[in-house]
Design an enzyme around this catalytic site. Sequence first.
Site, PDB file in Angstrom:
ATOM      1  N   HIS A  72      -3.219 -23.311  18.827  1.00 28.37           N
ATOM      2  CA  HIS A  72      -3.962 -24.207  17.939  1.00 28.37           C
ATOM      3  C   HIS A  72      -5.426 -24.248  18.336  1.00 28.37           C
ATOM      4  O   HIS A  72      -5.776 -24.750  19.395  1.00 28.37           O
ATOM      5  CB  HIS A  72      -3.364 -25.613  17.986  1.00 28.37           C
ATOM      6  CG  HIS A  72      -1.992 -25.663  17.410  1.00 28.37           C
ATOM      7  ND1 HIS A  72      -0.882 -25.303  18.131  1.00 28.37           N
ATOM      8  CD2 HIS A  72      -1.554 -26.009  16.182  1.00 28.37           C
ATOM      9  CE1 HIS A  72       0.191 -25.434  17.366  1.00 28.37           C
ATOM     10  NE2 HIS A  72      -0.185 -25.859  16.179  1.00 28.37           N
ATOM     11  N   HIS A 112      -0.473 -29.907  21.224  1.00 34.93           N
ATOM     12  CA  HIS A 112      -0.579 -28.586  20.585  1.00 34.93           C
ATOM     13  C   HIS A 112      -1.941 -27.955  20.896  1.00 34.93           C
ATOM     14  O   HIS A 112      -2.073 -26.743  20.871  1.00 34.93           O
ATOM     15  CB  HIS A 112      -0.374 -28.689  19.076  1.00 34.93           C
ATOM     16  CG  HIS A 112      -1.284 -29.683  18.421  1.00 34.93           C
ATOM     17  ND1 HIS A 112      -0.951 -31.014  18.296  1.00 34.93           N
ATOM     18  CD2 HIS A 112      -2.523 -29.561  17.897  1.00 34.93           C
ATOM     19  CE1 HIS A 112      -1.947 -31.656  17.709  1.00 34.93           C
ATOM     20  NE2 HIS A 112      -2.915 -30.811  17.462  1.00 34.93           N
ATOM     21  N   HIS A 311      -6.701 -25.840  11.951  1.00 33.88           N
ATOM     22  CA  HIS A 311      -5.775 -26.473  12.887  1.00 33.88           C
ATOM     23  C   HIS A 311      -5.056 -25.463  13.787  1.00 33.88           C
ATOM     24  O   HIS A 311      -5.017 -25.615  14.993  1.00 33.88           O
ATOM     25  CB  HIS A 311      -4.759 -27.288  12.077  1.00 33.88           C
ATOM     26  CG  HIS A 311      -3.725 -27.968  12.910  1.00 33.88           C
ATOM     27  ND1 HIS A 311      -3.934 -29.192  13.490  1.00 33.88           N
ATOM     28  CD2 HIS A 311      -2.484 -27.582  13.270  1.00 33.88           C
ATOM     29  CE1 HIS A 311      -2.844 -29.529  14.163  1.00 33.88           C
ATOM     30  NE2 HIS A 311      -1.958 -28.575  14.045  1.00 33.88           N
ATOM     31  N   GLU A 462      11.571 -50.275  21.672  1.00 32.40           N
ATOM     32  CA  GLU A 462      12.331 -49.325  22.485  1.00 32.40           C
ATOM     33  C   GLU A 462      11.602 -47.994  22.646  1.00 32.40           C
ATOM     34  O   GLU A 462      11.603 -47.390  23.716  1.00 32.40           O
ATOM     35  CB  GLU A 462      13.723 -49.071  21.888  1.00 32.40           C
ATOM     36  CG  GLU A 462      14.664 -50.256  21.949  1.00 32.40           C
ATOM     37  CD  GLU A 462      14.498 -51.177  20.749  1.00 32.40           C
ATOM     38  OE1 GLU A 462      13.638 -50.904  19.881  1.00 32.40           O
ATOM     39  OE2 GLU A 462      15.237 -52.178  20.673  1.00 32.40           O
ATOM     40  N   PHE A 488      20.985 -48.643  20.662  1.00 34.02           N
ATOM     41  CA  PHE A 488      19.570 -48.461  20.321  1.00 34.02           C
ATOM     42  C   PHE A 488      18.920 -47.263  21.017  1.00 34.02           C
ATOM     43  O   PHE A 488      17.709 -47.052  20.922  1.00 34.02           O
ATOM     44  CB  PHE A 488      18.780 -49.740  20.590  1.00 34.02           C
ATOM     45  CG  PHE A 488      19.256 -50.900  19.759  1.00 34.02           C
ATOM     46  CD1 PHE A 488      19.561 -50.718  18.413  1.00 34.02           C
ATOM     47  CD2 PHE A 488      19.438 -52.155  20.304  1.00 34.02           C
ATOM     48  CE1 PHE A 488      20.029 -51.770  17.634  1.00 34.02           C
ATOM     49  CE2 PHE A 488      19.907 -53.216  19.535  1.00 34.02           C
ATOM     50  CZ  PHE A 488      20.204 -53.022  18.192  1.00 34.02           C
ATOM     51  N   HIS A 525      26.181 -52.311  15.710  1.00 37.69           N
ATOM     52  CA  HIS A 525      25.925 -52.512  17.134  1.00 37.69           C
ATOM     53  C   HIS A 525      27.001 -51.893  18.026  1.00 37.69           C
ATOM     54  O   HIS A 525      26.987 -52.096  19.234  1.00 37.69           O
ATOM     55  CB  HIS A 525      25.795 -54.008  17.429  1.00 37.69           C
ATOM     56  CG  HIS A 525      24.475 -54.582  16.988  1.00 37.69           C
ATOM     57  ND1 HIS A 525      23.991 -54.410  15.717  1.00 37.69           N
ATOM     58  CD2 HIS A 525      23.539 -55.299  17.671  1.00 37.69           C
ATOM     59  CE1 HIS A 525      22.804 -55.014  15.623  1.00 37.69           C
ATOM     60  NE2 HIS A 525      22.504 -55.550  16.796  1.00 37.69           N
TER      61      HIS A 525
END
Length: 710
Positions: A72, A112, A311, A462, A488, A525
């Site tokens: 990149h 990148h 890019h 989280e 989770f 859950h």
Amino acid sequence: MKFSAFALTFAAMSAGVNAFSINNRAASVAAVRNMALKSAAVDVDTKAALAQAANEARGLAMDSIAAAHSGHMGLPLGAAEIGATLYGGQMQYNAKHPDWMNRDRFILSAGHGSMFIYSWLNLAGYDLPMDEVKNFRQHHSMTPGHPEFPNSEHNTPGIECTTGPLGQGVANAVGFAASEKMAAAKYNTEDHTIFDHHIFALAGDGCFQEGVSAEAAAFAAHEKLDNLVILYDANEVTLDKMAEYTQSEDILKRYEAYGWEVYDIDGHDLDAVNEAISSAKASNNGKPKFIKCNTIIGKGMEETEGTNAAHGEAGVPYVDNAKKNIGLPVDEKWYVSEGTRDFFADVQKANDDKYAEWQKTYDAWAEANPEMAKELTDAIEDNVMSAEDMCKAIPATEAGAEATRVSGNAAIQEISKLVPNYISGSADLHGSCRNYINDGGNFGAGFDKTYAGKNLYFGIREHAMGSILNGFAYHGIFKVSGSTFAVFVDYFRPTIRVAALAELNRVSYILTHDSIGVGEDGPTHQPVETVSGLRVFPNLNVWRPSDAEETVAAMISSVTHKEGPTALVFSRQNMDQNDAMDYMERREGALKGAYIAKKETEDLDLIIMATGSEVQHALKAAADLPGARVVSMPCMELYEAQSDEYKESVMPSSCTKRIAMEAGVSGLWYKYASKVVGVDRFGFSAPGDIVMTELGMTPENLSEQIKSMN
Ligand SMILES: *[C@@H]1O[C@H](CO)[C@@H](O)[C@H](O)[C@H]1NC(C)=O
């Protein structure tokens, strides 16, 4: 803002406006800072050297990307002045001592653009030879496609962090900054400051579009991590299109609203970059710093610059022309002038002086505080007591029927005593996950928190938690665990992947409410696929212990295992203890991943394997089966690492009648068993024991299933 707006902007700048802005308030803030810091402006010679180095870094990136036909270009070309400013004087580092504990850290969140960091590390004199730069993205090179934290595959000095999945680097940087604050609070004394470094991260639009950076940014401001400086490479481009195609929010205002100190500057103006960074470093006002550096992606390459075509590697055909434009020799690849080498030799001299001065302070500190010095050295070198000695040091649990999350609470108190650099946070579930370190204090700013506190409150974030844990690990002082409900895990799975890839053994996860045994909260859950989903990660140990002694072993393993992170999966509900077996044998057996929890009393004709809450059922079902052996397998990965001899002793190949039981999806178990009692569906809302019974997680069903085997 389109390209034409840049032209306007530059016109405005040459008219004497030093910083520009799309919002007046930020402009005035930046202007005020620029006035206050006029003296920090770089002198004319230095500026010329930095400008030259920036162009040569551009040349290195172009040549390496052209050689690899991959990579990149946009970022290394667009952010070259930022790199020159950081490595040319603003950052505190010593290329000859890349592990200096008080070095500033640089994190390339936009991973990148890796040729950016490889070029600057080479120019700055790190042990990253030009042959490695030329070998960009090739097998066994020190210059992999995205930066990789030193691990068993790569060791590139100066790379602080594995980055690439966008946004995570920003959140990792927050973890670094928290860790620096903690180290400063714990180890600095009134007489000596040994920690006072800054964390820099370079990030792009992709990083700020990903949600994880937002979660972490909120945490950083809330906990007043003013040692953190994020440089936003604002080039108005994403991969597919110009950024305006998908983005209309004002990112600067967003960060200001979180509580960051924001700057808005021309990222190609060496004075502006230098002054903004000086100001950001100098201001200990409780606010993390966000510097929007307006840049032109792919700057220097007329054919693509300022557009999304810049890019990637699309610019390869235009390299010669670009080099000519920026005054580099066209016929010499990987060109670095003597002037640039001389400039960085001087930077090295200055860095040597700073390092020597710090070393003096450190030595005086260590002499005055020998115990703390030993603790810090052990923390950095990851010297911990052996698992064997920890088993001896932690008393027997004497638990009755107990949930492993409760057993975990007792174990974490013991671990905290034995491992002084162990800390433990939670995504707002300390109370449920029971991983609070008693008397450890709470980390952060405001309320009852201090930066020396061992309990981190991540909030309901989280994904940020996972990245912050990784940041702590990369920073290299503390060992850190974070807790939430097992279900989770999917909110921070990307960070677990990177922790495993980067072999971050300082990280562990405390994941409770491990199965349908959760009960009333219902299927949203109740993890059924989560534990097996974790087991598929290379380098991650996944524990699902069956009683308090196995839980002690699991916690011990999480702080002594050297090869990667550990997931500790604990139950919400009570389960029986395997008291028929000696506590030390259970610990030692568990540390081997699997062991005989009950031996057959006649000739062996059946092996029953189980983990966690299903081991108690296996023991019950085996009670009437004299030829049955129960194998508790709390950690498949550790079992796999044992010798063939040990494995054969636990599960003799002659015994082919094998059944496994686990309250989760069954698939992985067919590696060991010919029949599996598992849960290959989502659960439902009802009391936990009813869900368990309805879905066949009982000793009776296990016995029945055994009967149906030949
Ligand atoms: C018993 O276990 C088997 C295998 O997992 C399952 O197919 C069956 O439905 C279970 N029985 C009951 C009563 O749930």
